[in-house]
Design a protein around this motif. Structure first.
Motif, mmCIF file in Angstrom:
data_model
loop_
_atom_site.group_PDB
_atom_site.id
_atom_site.type_symbol
_atom_site.label_atom_id
_atom_site.label_comp_id
_atom_site.label_asym_id
_atom_site.label_seq_id
_atom_site.Cartn_x
_atom_site.Cartn_y
_atom_site.Cartn_z
ATOM 1 N N TYR A 93 2.665 136.395 98.245
ATOM 2 C CA TYR A 93 3.129 137.300 97.185
ATOM 3 C C TYR A 93 3.967 138.438 97.767
ATOM 4 N N VAL A 94 3.486 139.034 98.852
ATOM 5 C CA VAL A 94 4.224 140.123 99.505
ATOM 6 C C VAL A 94 5.557 139.610 100.033
ATOM 7 N N ASP A 95 5.549 138.416 100.624
ATOM 8 C CA ASP A 95 6.792 137.819 101.134
ATOM 9 C C ASP A 95 7.805 137.616 100.008
ATOM 10 N N LEU A 96 7.329 137.120 98.868
ATOM 11 C CA LEU A 96 8.220 136.895 97.730
ATOM 12 C C LEU A 96 8.828 138.201 97.234
ATOM 13 N N LYS A 97 8.005 139.233 97.112
ATOM 14 C CA LYS A 97 8.492 140.523 96.639
ATOM 15 C C LYS A 97 9.528 141.095 97.606
ATOM 16 N N ILE A 99 11.444 139.412 99.716
ATOM 17 C CA ILE A 99 12.661 138.589 99.688
ATOM 18 C C ILE A 99 13.486 138.868 98.438
ATOM 19 N N PHE A 100 12.825 138.994 97.283
ATOM 20 C CA PHE A 100 13.556 139.227 96.038
ATOM 21 C C PHE A 100 14.200 140.610 95.997
ATOM 22 N N HIS A 101 13.687 141.528 96.825
ATOM 23 C CA HIS A 101 14.306 142.846 96.919
ATOM 24 C C HIS A 101 15.395 142.887 97.995
ATOM 25 N N ASN A 102 15.511 141.792 98.732
ATOM 26 C CA ASN A 102 16.567 141.689 99.767
ATOM 27 C C ASN A 102 17.261 140.341 99.609
ATOM 28 N N HIS A 103 17.786 140.114 98.415
ATOM 29 C CA HIS A 103 18.334 138.796 98.083
ATOM 30 C C HIS A 103 19.825 138.684 98.444
ATOM 31 N N ASN A 104 20.186 138.999 99.670
ATOM 32 C CA ASN A 104 21.558 138.767 100.108
ATOM 33 C C ASN A 104 21.675 137.355 100.675
ATOM 34 N N GLY A 105 22.870 136.977 101.029
ATOM 35 C CA GLY A 105 23.124 135.610 101.486
ATOM 36 C C GLY A 105 22.315 135.191 102.690
ATOM 37 N N GLY A 106 22.056 136.116 103.596
ATOM 38 C CA GLY A 106 21.333 135.771 104.811
ATOM 39 C C GLY A 106 19.892 135.363 104.562
ATOM 40 N N TRP A 107 19.365 135.771 103.412
ATOM 41 C CA TRP A 107 17.975 135.464 103.094
ATOM 42 C C TRP A 107 17.823 134.209 102.250
ATOM 43 N N ILE A 109 18.114 130.916 102.802
ATOM 44 C CA ILE A 109 17.311 129.826 103.360
ATOM 45 C C ILE A 109 15.841 130.234 103.419
ATOM 46 N N ILE A 110 15.602 131.466 103.895
ATOM 47 C CA ILE A 110 14.228 131.950 104.016
ATOM 48 C C ILE A 110 13.555 132.025 102.649
ATOM 49 N N SER A 111 14.288 132.526 101.649
ATOM 50 C CA SER A 111 13.721 132.649 100.308
ATOM 51 C C SER A 111 13.413 131.281 99.718
ATOM 52 N N SER A 112 14.289 130.304 99.972
ATOM 53 C CA SER A 112 14.067 128.952 99.460
ATOM 54 C C SER A 112 12.814 128.341 100.073
ATOM 55 N N ILE A 113 12.642 128.542 101.365
ATOM 56 C CA ILE A 113 11.465 128.015 102.064
ATOM 57 C C ILE A 113 10.194 128.695 101.557
ATOM 58 N N THR A 114 10.270 130.018 101.371
ATOM 59 C CA THR A 114 9.102 130.768 100.904
ATOM 60 C C THR A 114 8.685 130.337 99.502
ATOM 61 N N VAL A 115 9.661 130.155 98.615
ATOM 62 C CA VAL A 115 9.361 129.693 97.251
ATOM 63 C C VAL A 115 8.726 128.310 97.290
ATOM 64 N N LEU A 116 9.254 127.444 98.153
ATOM 65 C CA LEU A 116 8.701 126.092 98.292
ATOM 66 C C LEU A 116 7.258 126.140 98.790
ATOM 67 N N VAL A 117 7.002 127.003 99.764
ATOM 68 C CA VAL A 117 5.641 127.150 100.300
ATOM 69 C C VAL A 117 4.696 127.672 99.222
ATOM 70 N N CYS A 118 5.165 128.604 98.399
ATOM 71 C CA CYS A 118 4.347 129.153 97.319
ATOM 72 C C CYS A 118 3.981 128.069 96.301
ATOM 73 N N ILE A 119 4.963 127.243 95.963
ATOM 74 C CA ILE A 119 4.713 126.151 95.024
ATOM 75 C C ILE A 119 3.701 125.176 95.596
ATOM 76 N N MET A 120 3.858 124.839 96.868
ATOM 77 C CA MET A 120 2.926 123.923 97.523
ATOM 78 C C MET A 120 1.526 124.513 97.582
ATOM 79 N N PHE A 121 1.444 125.810 97.801
ATOM 80 C CA PHE A 121 0.143 126.487 97.849
ATOM 81 C C PHE A 121 -0.556 126.415 96.498
ATOM 82 N N ILE A 122 0.186 126.683 95.434
ATOM 83 C CA ILE A 122 -0.387 126.635 94.084
ATOM 84 C C ILE A 122 -0.865 125.228 93.752
#
Length: 211
Positions: A93-97, A99-107, A109-122
């Motif tokens: 949850y902290v990672d998602l928050k 990333i969403f507050h630093n949603h520039n281009g460099g993030w 890939i990282i944001s996509s991976i984090t969202v995928l991990v969150c979905i898998m966790f749920i």
């Protein structure tokens, strides 16, 4: 004869509604007994344990006795599992928050991976309680096996997600039903689907071993 059949069906449905309402009440009370924080996971494990007995057609057992037997027996282990899952969930949850507050281009890939991990966790969490009450495993093995079942049974996982969305929407429109038997009925759906997945995996194992 037709009237007797309708009345028999009505009483049977009424009986199951009463069972789910009673089990839901036990879940609420036992969660409060543990001050919610330490009562939630033992109460949920106990609910799934009773539901497994119902699915296995052991519906003649005392719900109260079975529920609180599991509640006392699994209190420490279930809370340990709950602490681990809560820590993982909080970190994601902290990672998602962040990333969403630093949603520039460099993030990206990282944001996509984090969202995928969150979905898998749920999705993995959907299997946690059914695996807990079905197999005698350590906390680590429960998480590991739940993760594996998520991949092995994609069709069942999709059905569980559909059930979760349906119950969520129903709770928004009919909040009173959630208080009466929402948790127990939803848990029954998850346990039922999971049980089908467990049976399917066991059948595949037996087939490979030539049983």
């Amino acid at each position: 004869m037709q009237g007797n059949g309708l009345m028999s069906g009505f009483y049977k449905i009424s009986g199951w509604i009463s069972r789910f309402a009673y089990l839901n009440m036990l879940w609420i009370i036992s969660s409060l007994l543990g001050l919610i924080i330490f009562g939630l996971f033992p109460a949920t494990v106990s609910t799934f344990a009773v539901l497994r007995e119902w699915i296995k057609e052991k519906d003649q057992v005392s719900v109260f006795h079975s529920f609180f037997t599991h509640y006392k027996k699994e209190f420490i282990k279930s809370n340990l599992l709950g602490i681990i899952l809560s820590i993982i969930g909080f970190i994601l949850y902290v990672d998602l928050k962040f990333i969403f507050h630093n949603h520039n281009g460099g993030w990206l890939i990282i944001s996509s991976i984090t969202v995928l991990v969150c979905i898998m966790f749920i999705l993995m969490v959907l299997y946690v309680f059914p695996v807990y009450v079905t197999y005698q495993l350590s906390v680590f093995k429960i998480i590991q096996n739940s993760f594996l079942y998520m991949f092995v049974n994609p069709r069942v996982t999709i059905m569980m997600v559909a059930a979760s969305i349906t119950f969520y929407c129903a709770g928004l429109y009919f909040p009173g039903t959630t208080l009466i038997f929402g948790v127990s009925l939803y848990s029954f759906c998850i346990m039922w689907y999971s049980n089908r997945a467990f049976i399917g995996v066991q059948q595949k194992k037996d087939s490979l071993l030539g049983r």
